[in-house]
Structures are given as structure tokens and as C-alpha cells.
Design a protein around this motif. Structure first.
Motif, short mmCIF file in Angstrom:
data_model
loop_
_atom_site.label_atom_id
_atom_site.label_comp_id
_atom_site.label_asym_id
_atom_site.label_seq_id
_atom_site.Cartn_x
_atom_site.Cartn_y
_atom_site.Cartn_z
N TYR A 38 40.52 10.05 82.42
CA TYR A 38 41.38 9.60 83.54
C TYR A 38 42.73 10.29 83.45
O TYR A 38 43.22 10.87 84.45
CB TYR A 38 41.56 8.09 83.49
N TYR A 39 43.34 10.28 82.28
CA TYR A 39 44.66 10.90 82.12
C TYR A 39 44.59 12.41 82.28
O TYR A 39 45.53 13.04 82.80
CB TYR A 39 45.26 10.53 80.76
N LYS A 40 43.48 13.01 81.86
CA LYS A 40 43.30 14.45 82.00
C LYS A 40 43.26 14.84 83.49
O LYS A 40 43.93 15.79 83.91
CB LYS A 40 42.01 14.88 81.30
N LEU A 41 42.49 14.10 84.26
CA LEU A 41 42.40 14.38 85.69
C LEU A 41 43.73 14.13 86.40
O LEU A 41 44.09 14.87 87.32
CB LEU A 41 41.31 13.50 86.34
N LYS A 42 44.45 13.11 85.97
CA LYS A 42 45.74 12.81 86.58
C LYS A 42 46.75 13.91 86.32
O LYS A 42 47.58 14.23 87.18
CB LYS A 42 46.26 11.47 86.06
N GLU A 43 46.66 14.50 85.13
CA GLU A 43 47.60 15.58 84.78
C GLU A 43 47.23 16.87 85.49
O GLU A 43 48.11 17.58 86.00
CB GLU A 43 47.59 15.79 83.26
N GLU A 44 45.93 17.20 85.55
CA GLU A 44 45.50 18.48 86.10
C GLU A 44 45.31 18.46 87.61
O GLU A 44 45.50 19.48 88.29
CB GLU A 44 44.20 18.92 85.42
N TYR A 45 44.91 17.28 88.17
CA TYR A 45 44.63 17.19 89.62
C TYR A 45 45.31 15.95 90.20
O TYR A 45 44.65 15.04 90.70
CB TYR A 45 43.13 17.12 89.87
N PRO A 46 46.64 15.90 90.16
CA PRO A 46 47.34 14.69 90.60
C PRO A 46 47.17 14.36 92.08
O PRO A 46 47.34 13.20 92.48
CB PRO A 46 48.81 15.01 90.28
N THR A 47 46.83 15.37 92.91
CA THR A 47 46.69 15.12 94.35
C THR A 47 45.23 15.12 94.81
O THR A 47 44.94 14.83 95.97
CB THR A 47 47.44 16.21 95.15
N LYS A 48 44.33 15.46 93.92
CA LYS A 48 42.92 15.56 94.30
C LYS A 48 42.23 14.19 94.31
O LYS A 48 41.32 13.93 95.10
CB LYS A 48 42.20 16.50 93.34
N TYR A 49 42.66 13.30 93.39
CA TYR A 49 42.02 11.98 93.26
C TYR A 49 42.97 10.87 93.68
O TYR A 49 44.20 11.03 93.66
CB TYR A 49 41.56 11.76 91.82
N ASN A 50 42.40 9.73 94.02
CA ASN A 50 43.17 8.61 94.52
C ASN A 50 43.73 7.78 93.35
O ASN A 50 43.10 6.83 92.89
CB ASN A 50 42.31 7.73 95.42
N PHE A 51 44.91 8.16 92.91
CA PHE A 51 45.56 7.45 91.81
C PHE A 51 46.51 6.36 92.33
O PHE A 51 47.06 5.59 91.55
CB PHE A 51 46.38 8.42 90.94
N GLU A 52 46.70 6.34 93.65
CA GLU A 52 47.71 5.45 94.23
C GLU A 52 47.20 4.03 94.49
O GLU A 52 47.99 3.10 94.57
CB GLU A 52 48.25 6.03 95.54
N LYS A 53 45.89 3.88 94.67
CA LYS A 53 45.34 2.57 95.03
C LYS A 53 44.83 1.83 93.79
O LYS A 53 43.92 2.30 93.11
CB LYS A 53 44.21 2.72 96.04
N GLU A 54 45.41 0.67 93.53
CA GLU A 54 45.05 -0.10 92.33
C GLU A 54 43.63 -0.65 92.40
O GLU A 54 43.03 -0.95 91.37
CB GLU A 54 46.04 -1.23 92.09
N ASN A 55 43.09 -0.80 93.63
CA ASN A 55 41.74 -1.37 93.73
C ASN A 55 40.66 -0.45 93.16
O ASN A 55 39.55 -0.87 92.88
CB ASN A 55 41.41 -1.73 95.18
#
Length: 565
Positions: free
Chosen positions: A50-67
Motif C-alpha cells: 500500500y505504501y509503495k503504491l502511494k509513493e510511486e503512484y499517488p494519483t493513480k489509485y484512490n487514496f482519498e476515500k476512507e471507505n
């Protein structure tokens, strides 16, 4: 000039279409799905990914929605992977530290794991971030105060603490229960609280205050708003102060149903006309003021008194140190011996063929089937058990070509509406709508009966203990004319305020529950202050009770015999 305009319009439409398509292709992917695809990954590896994807693709995946993470955590929880769920919810909390729901979810996971300390800690954080989180407040009270201090019978609090708790009780009742003034005016409700304040002195004990609070709560006439089934009061009272007889109220007369330690002084079936100089009518009225029931239904209150007679009579009489009873026809009173030990069996329920919660039986000639349903409380996964029982029962009836059906719902305190609806689908011959008002929108839709529904003659035996969903179910049974009803006035009807919120008074620690949701069936023609009424009102006599004769079922069988002649 018209042609260039048409060309320009087409170009604009094509441009809009291209932009629209591009926006769809650029839609962010689900981060929950992305971190769930790792084969055989540990939860630690999943979170690292999860942290790897957030660092490398911060705009590709939906990190903003807590659901996203919340849903994934509950997937683990529902699959029994509690430790994995905890780690996902911990990640959720770290990602959304200012949101209330992540802490609520983490609290539930810790609660499931049996770690109540951390569960409470996270539920309290959730409540701090959202003071309206009813779920968190409810569970905190359940976990924090599950152990009841039964040593406080004579404890005295400060006058101000008592009065502040009465104000708090009134405030929470009026805030949480949407129908608090349905059966009592606002003026009378608050006047009752002020009158209790005037009774408080430096000598007021905790047990006295419990009795005051129970009357305030019972004033709103809501069966789902109460201090429980007299558990707090019953646990407090010392054995020597209990009323040393079990009694049964029948037609406003009080009879001895168990002499207990006083067998040599009092006989079974003796009628008591006074206790310590007070008439039974006066004692009954005092007790009934403290029992929460729907509207003005007294059958539930009567059954409640019968179940808790040894503990509720002392409260009504102010905890006398001794008891003198006057029997009908006697000139002198009898001084009773105090109890030395006692085990409350809560009075036996009448039964014809079955003492279990769910039973299916049939007569020797296979003309009549008997279904016993002592409870509709089959929530969640347990509903499968109820569904299977009902399906199997009606399948068996169809194979045997059963002509008559007797359903015994006496003692059924209710449960989820799903159970009542499911049974109705086997009884109704036409489509029906269950609720006219409910928080569950699906229950407002028209419901189709089963094609293999029962087409014979149905009888239902009922009593004052029938509450909640039993009232909803029976209101529609009567409204749709699906059965002949036998017994006493039901303890509920088509209207109820349910969905309890568990609360605690801050100073005295008294636990109480307040209903917060309104449910009304489509059978709105019946009065809301009375229970569903039987077609044949039958009362069990004291003789039949002592001799274990089921009067109601006996009468039902006599109706069957007349029908089949």
C-alpha cells in the motif's frame, strides 16, 4: 451560415465526447482492490505494498476515500481474519486520523478480538470526533459497565448528584426518543421529574433513586425504553428483604403460586387482599407506574409483576423489614418468614407441546399442525436457522395436506422484522406492505407471498409478553384477517419506537436504554395505546396454572373440534 454552425456544433460534441472518454479512462483505481491481489501475502506485506503504491503512484489509485480501506477491513473481519482486519483498520486510522469512523471500525475489530480495553479506547476517540456517534456511545457503555456493582443498595449520593442525574435522564430521553411525548405531554413529563427532585433528601439511597428513575422512564410508555428487565433492581435487593412468596395476578386479584419458605403458613391458590396494610389494588397501581410498556397495555405489566414478584413488591412498599399478608375471608393477617435463599425461575410459560424456542408438531390424524415460535430474535447469520425451520415446517404441512395450523407465539418478545415478514409470506394469500414508516426502505415495498403458502385455517395463541416485532406481525395478521386470535391482549401493536441506545447516568451510574427509531406497520387502523386484541379472550385461572393446564391451548383445540364436526 447555417452549415458552418452545424459543423462547429459537431466539432464541439466530438470534443466533449473525447474529454468525457478521457475522464473515464483517467478515473482512479481502487487501492483496496490493488493491495488485495498479492498471492499468499502476509498482512504486513499487504500494507507495505500500500505504501509503495502511494509513493510511486499517488494519483493513480484512490487514496482519498476512507471507505476503500474500511470496506477491505470488514472483508477480513467477516471472513474471520480478525488480526488482519485490525491491521487494516490501524492503517485506516493512520491515514485518516481526524475522521470518526476509522476509530469506530478499529474499535469493533478489537471488540471482536476480545480486547475490550483497546476497543473502548478507540470507540472513545471516535465519539470525541463525532459526538453523535450513537453506536460508539452505546458500545462504550456496554463494555465499560458490563459488571454491575450489587453492593450499592443503601449507598447515598449527594442531593445535587441525584438531581443532576434526573435532569440528564430527562434530557437524554427527550433528545433520543423521537416519540417521547406521544403518550405524555411535555409539561407532564418535566413536571414528573421536578416532583421526584422534591422527594430527594440526604437519606435517599441508591435503591430509592432507581425506583424514581424507573417511573420517569415508564412515563413515556415505550416498551423499548427502560432500565432493563428489572435486572439492576433485582440484583441489588438483599435476600432478607425480598417478598417471601411467589404470586400471580389474575383478573386484578393476587394469588399465591409458590409458598416458598412459608408453606406451613400459606397455601397455594390463596388470594391475598392486602400486604402490610395496603390493598392489592394500591400496590398494583404503584408497581404498574414503574414498568415500561407500550401505551396503556396492562397485560405486559401484569406478566412483568408475576415474573418479578419477590423483588418488585419490596420496591413498591419501600423495603419493609417484614411482611404481613391478609388473605381473603380472614380477619387476622399472617406474618411471613423471611427468605434465606431464592432462585427466580421467572414464572413458567404455558406450553402445549413444546418448551423449545422453535417447534413443529402435528396431530395424530395429520389434520392439524402446531408451530411454536417463542422468539423472532434471529439476527444476522442466525436468521438462516429461523428460515430453515419455517421452510421445513410449511413443506411438511404441504406434504401431509394439513388443514389447520396453530401458531403459538406466547412469550415472544420480538426480534428483527425479517422474521415476521418471512412468516407472513407463508400465511398471506395476497401481496402486502409491511411498514408504512421505517428506517429500512426495503420494508416499505410491496411484498409477494410464497406460491406454496398455507391455504388452510390458522389459529394464533398470544399473550401480554408479545412485544416489538410480534406486535408488528400480529397487527398485519389481524388487519389481513389471516387467523383467529386466542389468548389475552398482546403486549404490543403496529406502532413502536425501537433500536435501543444504551446510556448511563454520570453520577449514579444507572444503566438505561432509549429507543431511537420509529416503526409503524400498514395496519394503522388499530389504536396505538392498546395491544392487538384477541378474537377470543381467554384467561388462565389460578387452578389451571397450579395444575399446569394450558387453558388457552385447550380452548383452541375446542375450536378445532367444533370446526371439524
Amino acid at each position: 451560415m447555417k452549415k458552418p454552425i452545424r459543423v462547429l456544433t459537431k466539432l464541439l460534441l466530438i470534443t466533449v465526447f473525447i474529454i468525457s472518454c478521457n475522464s473515464k479512462t483517467e478515473q482512479k483505481k481502487s487501492i483496496a482492490e490493488a493491495i488485495s491481489v498479492l498471492p499468499n501475502a502476509t498482512i504486513k506485506e499487504t500494507i507495505a505494498y500500500y505504501y509503495k503504491l502511494k509513493e510511486e503512484y499517488p494519483t493513480k489509485y484512490n487514496f482519498e476515500k476512507e471507505n476503500e480501506l474500511n470496506t477491505l477491513g470488514y472483508q477480513y473481519l467477516s471472513n474471520g481474519k480478525v488480526s488482519e482486519a485490525i491491521e487494516i483498520f490501524k492503517l485506516l486510522v493512520s491515514e485518516f486520523p481526524k475522521s470518526s469512523n476509522p476509530y469506530d471500525s478499529l474499535g469493533e475489530a478489537y471488540k471482536t478480538a476480545g480486547n475490550n480495553e483497546l476497543a473502548i479506547k478507540n470507540y472513545e476517540k471516535s465519539l470525541a470526533l463525532n459526538s453523535k456517534n450513537i453506536n460508539a456511545e452505546d458500545i462504550i457503555n456496554k463494555l465499560k459497565y458490563s459488571k454491575y456493582d450489587a453492593t450499592r443498595f443503601g449507598k447515598k449520593y449527594k442531593i445535587k448528584e441525584y438531581k443532576d442525574d434526573l435532569d440528564e435522564l430527562g434530557r437524554r430521553l427527550s433528545e433520543v426518543n423521537p416519540n417521547v411525548y406521544k403518550f405524555i405531554s411535555k409539561k407532564d413529563f418535566w413536571s414528573a421529574i421536578e416532583s421526584k427532585k422534591e422527594l430527594i433528601t440526604e437519606s435517599t439511597t441508591f435503591s430509592d433513586f432507581l425506583w424514581y428513575c424507573s417511573e420517569i422512564i415508564a412515563n413515556i410508555n415505550c416498551s423499548h425504553t427502560s432500565m432493563g428487565y428489572f435486572n439492576q433492581e433485582r440484583k441489588l435487593i438483599p435476600i432478607e428483604l425480598r417478598f417471601p412468596l411467589e404470586v400471580k395476578m389474575i383478573n386484578n386479584k393476587l394469588y399465591v403460586s409458590n409458598s416458598l419458605i412459608n408453606k406451613e403458613k400459606v397455601n397455594l391458590k390463596d388470594e391475598i387482599v392486602a400486604i402490610n396494610g395496603k390493598s392489592i389494588e394500591v400496590i398494583k397501581l404503584e408497581i404498574f407506574k414503574h414498568i415500561s410498556s407500550q401505551g396503556n397495555i396492562e397485560t405486559y405489566k401484569k406478566n412483568f409483576l408475576n415474573a418479578h414478584s419477590t423483588s418488585i413488591i419490596p420496591y413498591a412498599l419501600g423495603f419493609p423489614k417484614s411482611y404481613n399478608i391478609l388473605l381473603k375471608g380472614a380477619s387476622n393477617s399472617i406474618k411471613l418468614s423471611p427468605l434465606k435463599k431464592y432462585q427466580n425461575n421467572f414464572q413458567k410459560l404455558p406450553n402445549y407441546l413444546c418448551q423449545e424456542t422453535l417447534c413443529f408438531n402435528y396431530s395424530k390424524d395429520k389434520k392439524t399442525a402446531f408451530i411454536t415460535i417463542r422468539s423472532f430474535a434471529y439476527y444476522g447469520k442466525r436468521f438462516k436457522k429461523f428460515k430453515a425451520f419455517i421452510d421445513n415446517s410449511f413443506d411438511s404441512m404441504a406434504k401431509m395436506n394439513i388443514q389447520n395450523l396453530v401458531i403459538d407465539i406466547r412469550g415472544n418478545g420480538g426480534g428483527p422484522s425479517d422474521a415476521g415478514i418471512y412468516l407472513l409470506k407463508y400465511l398471506s394469500q395476497t401481496p402486502f406492505t409491511y411498514f408504512s414508516s421505517s428506517q429500512f426502505s426495503e420494508s416499505l415495498n410491496e411484498i409477494q407471498p410464497f406460491s406454496n403458502n398455507f391455504k388452510g385455517t390458522t389459529y394464533i395463541t398470544m399473550d401480554g409478553n408479545g412485544g416489538s416485532t410480534t406486535g408488528h406481525f400480529m397487527s398485519l395478521v389481524k388487519h389481513l384477517k389471516l387467523a383467529t386470535l386466542i389468548g389475552e391482549e398482546l403486549g404490543s401493536n403496529q406502532f413502536c419506537t425501537g433500536g435501543q441506545k444504551r446510556l448511563r447516568l454520570p453520577n449514579t451510574g444507572i444503566i438505561y436504554s432509549v429507543a431511537r427509531n420509529t416503526y409503524i406497520t400498514t395496519a394503522t387502523s388499530f389504536p396505538i395505546d392498546r395491544g392487538i386484541m384477541p378474537d377470543h379472550e381467554i384467561t388462565q385461572s389460578i387452578d389451571d396454572y397450579v395444575n399446569d393446564i394450558d387453558t388457552v391451548m385447550g380452548y383452541t383445540l375446542s375450536l378445532l373440534q367444533k370446526k371439524d364436526k
